[in-house]
Design a protein around this motif. Sequence first.
Motif, PDB file in Angstrom:
ATOM      1  N   ASP A  46       0.406  -1.153  -0.313  1.00 27.86           N
ATOM      2  CA  ASP A  46      -0.020  -0.059  -0.296  1.00 27.86           C
ATOM      3  C   ASP A  46       1.096   1.522   0.129  1.00 27.86           C
ATOM      4  O   ASP A  46       0.506   2.591  -0.471  1.00 27.86           O
ATOM      5  CB  ASP A  46      -0.681   0.168   1.304  1.00 27.86           C
ATOM      6  CG  ASP A  46      -1.625  -0.927   1.177  1.00 27.86           C
ATOM      7  OD1 ASP A  46      -2.022  -2.129  -0.013  1.00 27.86           O
ATOM      8  OD2 ASP A  46      -2.625  -1.260   1.816  1.00 27.86           O
ATOM      9  N   LEU A  47       2.208   1.009   0.824  1.00 27.40           N
ATOM     10  CA  LEU A  47       2.462   2.586   0.492  1.00 27.40           C
ATOM     11  C   LEU A  47       3.614   2.351  -0.338  1.00 27.40           C
ATOM     12  O   LEU A  47       4.025   3.803  -1.069  1.00 27.40           O
ATOM     13  CB  LEU A  47       3.682   2.743   2.098  1.00 27.40           C
ATOM     14  CG  LEU A  47       2.818   2.101   3.911  1.00 27.40           C
ATOM     15  CD1 LEU A  47       4.419   2.453   4.279  1.00 27.40           C
ATOM     16  CD2 LEU A  47       1.786   3.256   3.465  1.00 27.40           C
ATOM     17  N   HIS A  49       2.632   1.114  -3.487  1.00 23.89           N
ATOM     18  CA  HIS A  49       2.620   1.855  -4.681  1.00 23.89           C
ATOM     19  C   HIS A  49       1.539   2.803  -4.645  1.00 23.89           C
ATOM     20  O   HIS A  49       1.117   3.151  -5.452  1.00 23.89           O
ATOM     21  CB  HIS A  49       1.274   0.486  -4.694  1.00 23.89           C
ATOM     22  CG  HIS A  49       2.939  -0.455  -5.884  1.00 23.89           C
ATOM     23  ND1 HIS A  49       3.493  -0.985  -6.478  1.00 23.89           N
ATOM     24  CD2 HIS A  49       3.198  -1.803  -4.365  1.00 23.89           C
ATOM     25  CE1 HIS A  49       4.219  -1.875  -6.337  1.00 23.89           C
ATOM     26  NE2 HIS A  49       3.797  -2.647  -5.744  1.00 23.89           N
ATOM     27  N   ALA A  50       1.354   3.394  -3.488  1.00 28.16           N
ATOM     28  CA  ALA A  50       0.538   4.767  -3.349  1.00 28.16           C
ATOM     29  C   ALA A  50      -0.818   3.790  -2.957  1.00 28.16           C
ATOM     30  O   ALA A  50      -1.608   4.536  -4.364  1.00 28.16           O
ATOM     31  CB  ALA A  50       0.897   6.027  -4.087  1.00 28.16           C
ATOM     32  N   ARG A  51      -1.116   3.501  -3.126  1.00 32.75           N
ATOM     33  CA  ARG A  51      -2.795   2.541  -2.846  1.00 32.75           C
ATOM     34  C   ARG A  51      -3.671   3.617  -1.519  1.00 32.75           C
ATOM     35  O   ARG A  51      -3.665   3.735  -0.832  1.00 32.75           O
ATOM     36  CB  ARG A  51      -3.415   1.381  -2.334  1.00 32.75           C
ATOM     37  CG  ARG A  51      -2.425   0.485  -3.317  1.00 32.75           C
ATOM     38  CD  ARG A  51      -2.527  -0.920  -3.056  1.00 32.75           C
ATOM     39  NE  ARG A  51      -1.998  -1.468  -4.089  1.00 32.75           N
ATOM     40  CZ  ARG A  51      -0.948  -3.047  -4.247  1.00 32.75           C
ATOM     41  NH1 ARG A  51      -1.501  -3.310  -2.929  1.00 32.75           N
ATOM     42  NH2 ARG A  51      -0.773  -3.936  -4.744  1.00 32.75           N
ATOM     43  N   PHE A  52      -4.060   4.655  -2.591  1.00 31.15           N
ATOM     44  CA  PHE A  52      -4.780   5.638  -1.755  1.00 31.15           C
ATOM     45  C   PHE A  52      -6.021   4.865  -1.246  1.00 31.15           C
ATOM     46  O   PHE A  52      -6.568   6.089  -0.314  1.00 31.15           O
ATOM     47  CB  PHE A  52      -5.228   7.086  -2.538  1.00 31.15           C
ATOM     48  CG  PHE A  52      -3.737   7.935  -2.516  1.00 31.15           C
ATOM     49  CD1 PHE A  52      -3.650   8.800  -1.225  1.00 31.15           C
ATOM     50  CD2 PHE A  52      -2.989   8.136  -3.724  1.00 31.15           C
ATOM     51  CE1 PHE A  52      -2.087   9.645  -2.299  1.00 31.15           C
ATOM     52  CE2 PHE A  52      -2.198   8.453  -4.583  1.00 31.15           C
ATOM     53  CZ  PHE A  52      -1.937   9.348  -3.216  1.00 31.15           C
ATOM     54  N   VAL A  57      -4.714   2.877   5.100  1.00 23.10           N
ATOM     55  CA  VAL A  57      -4.821   4.117   4.569  1.00 23.10           C
ATOM     56  C   VAL A  57      -5.315   5.426   4.818  1.00 23.10           C
ATOM     57  O   VAL A  57      -5.858   6.568   4.375  1.00 23.10           O
ATOM     58  CB  VAL A  57      -4.188   4.276   2.696  1.00 23.10           C
ATOM     59  CG1 VAL A  57      -4.328   5.809   2.193  1.00 23.10           C
ATOM     60  CG2 VAL A  57      -2.752   3.816   3.065  1.00 23.10           C
ATOM     61  N   THR A  87       7.256   7.632   2.927  1.00 20.40           N
ATOM     62  CA  THR A  87       6.102   7.216   2.122  1.00 20.40           C
ATOM     63  C   THR A  87       4.808   7.578   2.430  1.00 20.40           C
ATOM     64  O   THR A  87       3.848   7.573   1.830  1.00 20.40           O
ATOM     65  CB  THR A  87       6.714   5.897   1.343  1.00 20.40           C
ATOM     66  OG1 THR A  87       6.393   4.618   2.802  1.00 20.40           O
ATOM     67  CG2 THR A  87       7.721   5.702   0.797  1.00 20.40           C
ATOM     68  N   ASP A  90       4.051  10.756   2.002  1.00 18.07           N
ATOM     69  CA  ASP A  90       3.717  11.729   0.938  1.00 18.07           C
ATOM     70  C   ASP A  90       1.844  10.903   0.552  1.00 18.07           C
ATOM     71  O   ASP A  90       1.394  11.547  -0.733  1.00 18.07           O
ATOM     72  CB  ASP A  90       4.635   9.824   0.249  1.00 18.07           C
ATOM     73  CG  ASP A  90       5.626  10.896  -0.120  1.00 18.07           C
ATOM     74  OD1 ASP A  90       6.354  11.939   0.192  1.00 18.07           O
ATOM     75  OD2 ASP A  90       6.953  10.470  -0.575  1.00 18.07           O
ATOM     76  N   LEU A  91       0.841  10.169   1.177  1.00 18.40           N
ATOM     77  CA  LEU A  91       0.167   9.519   0.742  1.00 18.40           C
ATOM     78  C   LEU A  91      -1.271  10.881   1.280  1.00 18.40           C
ATOM     79  O   LEU A  91      -2.025  10.813   0.862  1.00 18.40           O
ATOM     80  CB  LEU A  91      -0.155   8.654   1.380  1.00 18.40           C
ATOM     81  CG  LEU A  91       0.475   7.275   0.689  1.00 18.40           C
ATOM     82  CD1 LEU A  91      -0.181   6.149   1.492  1.00 18.40           C
ATOM     83  CD2 LEU A  91      -0.174   6.961  -0.865  1.00 18.40           C
TER      84      LEU A  91
END
Length: 197
Positions: A46-47, A49-52, A57, A87, A90-91
């Motif tokens: 999740d972190l 691959h930036a899984r918003f 998250v 990371t 960044d989300l």
Amino acid sequence: MLVVSLGGSPSLRSRSGVLLERSRQWLQGQGVEVVTFQVRDFPAEDLLHARFDSPRVQHFLQLVEQADGLVVATPVYKASFAGALKTLLDLLPERALSHKVVLPIATGGSIAHMLAVDYALKPVLSALKAEETLQGIFADDSQIAYGEGSAAAQLAPALEQRLSESLELFHSALARRPKPVAPGVLSERLLSARWSI
């Protein structure tokens, strides 16, 4: 008051985690609601691959949005704060920390890393538009001794005092924050106000 407590260490046993836990206990003793997140509790995918849309998250983002303040604690690696923490930060949306007070805490192997808070972590918090970022605390590893078995970790007296003083300042900053006014209430106040021109 609601404070989000955010730990940046990937390790279960962490000196920055000790300071974060002490901060949580102190704030709860003042009647502040504290919700704690650790970067290690988020799925790495999740972190990375930036899984918003990840449920974990999303939960984190919602609580940060509701919070009055954040306490962020991180170990210092290679003269900067933990990459896993970066990371996660960044989300957050661009203005995620606007109207919030932030207390940064860092630990490192020596005082040579002391400026990592000012030169690495604070600029990121500023980019997220933190309303007020306090001076922060840096502790070198020699100031925190892990407890044996179930015994609590011990802090050097000077560190214990700095932590208490910083938490007092943080609590005061939270208390003086302007309280938001609901749009409906604001409209009614404007309409019922006596105006003179």
